[in-house]
Design a protein around this motif. Structure first.
Motif, PDB file in Angstrom:
ATOM      1  N   THR A  25     -55.435  25.455 -60.442  1.00  0.00           N
ATOM      2  CA  THR A  25     -54.205  26.640 -60.774  1.00  0.00           C
ATOM      3  C   THR A  25     -53.350  26.044 -61.469  1.00  0.00           C
ATOM      4  O   THR A  25     -52.926  24.874 -61.544  1.00  0.00           O
ATOM      5  N   GLY A  26     -53.224  26.671 -62.830  1.00  0.00           N
ATOM      6  CA  GLY A  26     -52.081  25.933 -63.859  1.00  0.00           C
ATOM      7  C   GLY A  26     -50.740  26.114 -63.424  1.00  0.00           C
ATOM      8  O   GLY A  26     -50.531  26.679 -62.209  1.00  0.00           O
ATOM      9  N   ASP A  27     -49.748  25.950 -64.366  1.00  0.00           N
ATOM     10  CA  ASP A  27     -48.229  25.855 -64.119  1.00  0.00           C
ATOM     11  C   ASP A  27     -47.584  27.365 -64.587  1.00  0.00           C
ATOM     12  O   ASP A  27     -46.397  27.272 -64.332  1.00  0.00           O
ATOM     13  N   TYR A  28     -48.605  28.233 -65.245  1.00  0.00           N
ATOM     14  CA  TYR A  28     -47.670  29.604 -65.597  1.00  0.00           C
ATOM     15  C   TYR A  28     -48.054  30.746 -64.471  1.00  0.00           C
ATOM     16  O   TYR A  28     -49.448  30.804 -63.870  1.00  0.00           O
ATOM     17  N   LYS A  29     -47.530  31.722 -64.288  1.00  0.00           N
ATOM     18  CA  LYS A  29     -47.695  32.892 -63.572  1.00  0.00           C
ATOM     19  C   LYS A  29     -47.211  34.039 -64.291  1.00  0.00           C
ATOM     20  O   LYS A  29     -45.964  34.000 -64.997  1.00  0.00           O
ATOM     21  N   LEU A  30     -47.878  35.281 -64.089  1.00  0.00           N
ATOM     22  CA  LEU A  30     -47.354  36.307 -64.621  1.00  0.00           C
ATOM     23  C   LEU A  30     -47.001  37.222 -63.130  1.00  0.00           C
ATOM     24  O   LEU A  30     -47.937  37.387 -62.439  1.00  0.00           O
ATOM     25  N   VAL A  31     -45.677  37.210 -62.856  1.00  0.00           N
ATOM     26  CA  VAL A  31     -45.209  37.899 -61.570  1.00  0.00           C
ATOM     27  C   VAL A  31     -44.683  39.429 -61.752  1.00  0.00           C
ATOM     28  O   VAL A  31     -43.878  39.786 -63.143  1.00  0.00           O
ATOM     29  N   LEU A  32     -44.629  40.169 -60.931  1.00  0.00           N
ATOM     30  CA  LEU A  32     -44.672  41.488 -61.308  1.00  0.00           C
ATOM     31  C   LEU A  32     -43.456  41.875 -59.988  1.00  0.00           C
ATOM     32  O   LEU A  32     -43.675  41.668 -58.979  1.00  0.00           O
ATOM     33  N   SER A  33     -42.080  42.379 -60.596  1.00  0.00           N
ATOM     34  CA  SER A  33     -41.208  42.594 -59.996  1.00  0.00           C
ATOM     35  C   SER A  33     -40.983  44.001 -59.776  1.00  0.00           C
ATOM     36  O   SER A  33     -41.656  44.952 -60.297  1.00  0.00           O
ATOM     37  N   GLY A  34     -39.912  44.589 -59.153  1.00  0.00           N
ATOM     38  CA  GLY A  34     -39.689  46.198 -58.857  1.00  0.00           C
ATOM     39  C   GLY A  34     -39.108  46.685 -60.223  1.00  0.00           C
ATOM     40  O   GLY A  34     -38.911  47.796 -60.302  1.00  0.00           O
ATOM     41  N   SER A  35     -38.974  45.662 -61.406  1.00  0.00           N
ATOM     42  CA  SER A  35     -38.370  46.360 -62.551  1.00  0.00           C
ATOM     43  C   SER A  35     -39.030  45.741 -63.774  1.00  0.00           C
ATOM     44  O   SER A  35     -38.694  46.159 -64.883  1.00  0.00           O
ATOM     45  N   ASP A  36     -39.828  44.858 -63.670  1.00  0.00           N
ATOM     46  CA  ASP A  36     -40.446  44.047 -64.841  1.00  0.00           C
ATOM     47  C   ASP A  36     -41.810  43.224 -64.700  1.00  0.00           C
ATOM     48  O   ASP A  36     -41.967  43.126 -63.172  1.00  0.00           O
ATOM     49  N   ALA A  37     -42.486  42.939 -65.687  1.00  0.00           N
ATOM     50  CA  ALA A  37     -43.583  41.971 -65.477  1.00  0.00           C
ATOM     51  C   ALA A  37     -42.875  40.842 -66.357  1.00  0.00           C
ATOM     52  O   ALA A  37     -42.298  40.681 -67.415  1.00  0.00           O
ATOM     53  N   ILE A  38     -42.952  39.533 -65.648  1.00  0.00           N
ATOM     54  CA  ILE A  38     -42.380  38.392 -66.162  1.00  0.00           C
ATOM     55  C   ILE A  38     -43.295  37.123 -66.160  1.00  0.00           C
ATOM     56  O   ILE A  38     -44.044  37.021 -65.133  1.00  0.00           O
ATOM     57  N   LEU A  39     -43.365  36.494 -66.860  1.00  0.00           N
ATOM     58  CA  LEU A  39     -43.915  35.114 -67.334  1.00  0.00           C
ATOM     59  C   LEU A  39     -42.986  33.974 -66.634  1.00  0.00           C
ATOM     60  O   LEU A  39     -42.072  33.944 -67.289  1.00  0.00           O
ATOM     61  N   GLN A  40     -43.792  33.059 -65.967  1.00  0.00           N
ATOM     62  CA  GLN A  40     -42.872  31.993 -65.531  1.00  0.00           C
ATOM     63  C   GLN A  40     -43.829  30.657 -65.565  1.00  0.00           C
ATOM     64  O   GLN A  40     -44.647  30.796 -65.572  1.00  0.00           O
ATOM     65  N   TRP A  41     -42.611  29.698 -65.622  1.00  0.00           N
ATOM     66  CA  TRP A  41     -43.279  28.239 -65.559  1.00  0.00           C
ATOM     67  C   TRP A  41     -42.493  27.672 -64.565  1.00  0.00           C
ATOM     68  O   TRP A  41     -41.455  27.404 -64.927  1.00  0.00           O
ATOM     69  N   HIS A  42     -43.270  27.080 -63.648  1.00  0.00           N
ATOM     70  CA  HIS A  42     -42.485  26.562 -62.438  1.00  0.00           C
ATOM     71  C   HIS A  42     -41.345  27.159 -61.966  1.00  0.00           C
ATOM     72  O   HIS A  42     -40.442  26.613 -61.593  1.00  0.00           O
ATOM     73  N   GLY A  43     -41.310  28.508 -61.834  1.00  0.00           N
ATOM     74  CA  GLY A  43     -40.322  29.399 -61.367  1.00  0.00           C
ATOM     75  C   GLY A  43     -39.232  29.722 -62.335  1.00  0.00           C
ATOM     76  O   GLY A  43     -38.259  30.716 -62.023  1.00  0.00           O
ATOM     77  N   GLN A  44     -39.518  29.305 -63.447  1.00  0.00           N
ATOM     78  CA  GLN A  44     -38.334  29.565 -64.721  1.00  0.00           C
ATOM     79  C   GLN A  44     -38.999  30.630 -65.437  1.00  0.00           C
ATOM     80  O   GLN A  44     -40.159  30.343 -66.106  1.00  0.00           O
ATOM     81  N   THR A  45     -38.170  31.856 -65.723  1.00  0.00           N
ATOM     82  CA  THR A  45     -38.982  32.910 -66.606  1.00  0.00           C
ATOM     83  C   THR A  45     -38.566  32.454 -68.117  1.00  0.00           C
ATOM     84  O   THR A  45     -37.648  31.866 -68.523  1.00  0.00           O
ATOM     85  N   TYR A  46     -39.727  32.834 -68.945  1.00  0.00           N
ATOM     86  CA  TYR A  46     -39.649  32.462 -70.321  1.00  0.00           C
ATOM     87  C   TYR A  46     -40.065  33.872 -71.122  1.00  0.00           C
ATOM     88  O   TYR A  46     -39.907  33.668 -72.264  1.00  0.00           O
ATOM     89  N   TRP A  47     -40.301  34.881 -70.484  1.00  0.00           N
ATOM     90  CA  TRP A  47     -40.766  35.966 -71.142  1.00  0.00           C
ATOM     91  C   TRP A  47     -40.694  37.080 -70.106  1.00  0.00           C
ATOM     92  O   TRP A  47     -41.041  37.075 -68.993  1.00  0.00           O
ATOM     93  N   LYS A  48     -40.366  38.543 -70.578  1.00  0.00           N
ATOM     94  CA  LYS A  48     -40.159  39.493 -69.881  1.00  0.00           C
ATOM     95  C   LYS A  48     -40.673  40.686 -70.598  1.00  0.00           C
ATOM     96  O   LYS A  48     -40.467  40.905 -71.968  1.00  0.00           O
ATOM     97  N   LEU A  49     -41.600  41.549 -70.142  1.00  0.00           N
ATOM     98  CA  LEU A  49     -42.139  42.780 -70.786  1.00  0.00           C
ATOM     99  C   LEU A  49     -41.071  43.654 -71.238  1.00  0.00           C
ATOM    100  O   LEU A  49     -41.235  44.111 -72.653  1.00  0.00           O
ATOM    101  N   SER A  50     -40.082  43.854 -70.491  1.00  0.00           N
ATOM    102  CA  SER A  50     -39.084  44.883 -71.087  1.00  0.00           C
ATOM    103  C   SER A  50     -38.409  44.272 -72.262  1.00  0.00           C
ATOM    104  O   SER A  50     -37.817  45.032 -73.072  1.00  0.00           O
ATOM    105  N   MET A  51     -38.597  43.117 -72.664  1.00  0.00           N
ATOM    106  CA  MET A  51     -37.688  42.494 -74.048  1.00  0.00           C
ATOM    107  C   MET A  51     -38.786  42.301 -75.144  1.00  0.00           C
ATOM    108  O   MET A  51     -38.341  42.157 -76.309  1.00  0.00           O
ATOM    109  N   ASP A  52     -39.882  42.876 -74.975  1.00  0.00           N
ATOM    110  CA  ASP A  52     -40.986  42.565 -76.003  1.00  0.00           C
ATOM    111  C   ASP A  52     -40.995  43.666 -76.733  1.00  0.00           C
ATOM    112  O   ASP A  52     -40.688  44.837 -76.496  1.00  0.00           O
ATOM    113  N   THR A  53     -41.049  43.248 -78.043  1.00  0.00           N
ATOM    114  CA  THR A  53     -40.780  44.532 -79.265  1.00  0.00           C
ATOM    115  C   THR A  53     -42.003  45.623 -79.200  1.00  0.00           C
ATOM    116  O   THR A  53     -41.849  46.600 -79.658  1.00  0.00           O
TER     117      THR A  53
END
Length: 196
Positions: A25-53
């Motif tokens: 298992t690597g250090d990155y995750k795509l987590v699905l929340s009740g409002s967005d899809a979020i990319l995280q590295w060690h639990g820290q968010t670095y990208w959100k689908l809702s913010m993508d152009t």
């Protein structure tokens, strides 16, 4: 583990995890929340689908799952009847979405005999944490380049990142190939730290 395919649903609370070449298992995750899809590295968010152009928000409904289908990538709610957020892509009979070991979320479609990359997030390599290793500095251009701060130099090939240079360099670790023989050399010394 790292991929969802056409027609598959990934429910809220689930995640994709990056996989390394040795299948660990690597250090990155795509987590699905009740409002967005979020990319995280060690639990820290670095990208959100809702913010993508490329993403469009259609509803404020609660997200229940993410799906890849013939029209693109969708976050769906209300038992799949409402599209909450979507990325529209060219029509396709088969596509996959994968969390790459580099920390990028990639959507590809199969056309003829080739895979076509349709969506990549984040778009810039410097937006991905640890792309230049520990203490590395990322510079964006056509492709990214990595450098080290003053008084640091590029670390070993397998670890990457930056390590202190000059007199601040650390000795070879005990588990190195020289079996720790450097620990008995005059180049390494230890001193006691007293309690204050």
């Amino acid at each position: 583990r790292d991929t969802i395919v056409y027609g598959q649903h990934l429910p809220v609370g689930s995640f994709l995890s990056s996989t390394l070449s040795n299948f660990s298992t690597g250090d990155y995750k795509l987590v699905l929340s009740g409002s967005d899809a979020i990319l995280q590295w060690h639990g820290q968010t670095y990208w959100k689908l809702s913010m993508d152009t490329s993403a469009y928000t259609n509803s404020n409904a609660i997200v229940e799952y993410i799906a890849i289908n013939g029209t693109g990538l969708q976050l769906l709610g209300l038992n799949g009847t409402v599209v909450v957020i979507q990325v529209l892509l060219s029509p396709s009979d088969f596509r996959i979405a994968k969390l790459d070991s580099s920390g990028k979320f990639i959507v590809q479609s199969f056309s003829g005999t080739d895979w076509k990359q349709e969506f990549v997030a984040p778009t810039g390599d410097c937006q991905i944490p640890s792309v230049c290793g520990r203490l590395g500095l990322c510079t964006a251009s056509t492709t990214h380049s990595c450098s080290c701060p003053a008084n640091f130099l590029v670390g070993s090939q397998d670890k990457g990142g930056c390590v202190p240079s000059g007199s601040y360099s650390l000795p070879v670790p005990c588990n190195s190939t020289d079996n720790g023989s450097q620990l008995n050399s005059p180049a390494v010394s230890y001193f006691r730290l007293d309690y204050s």
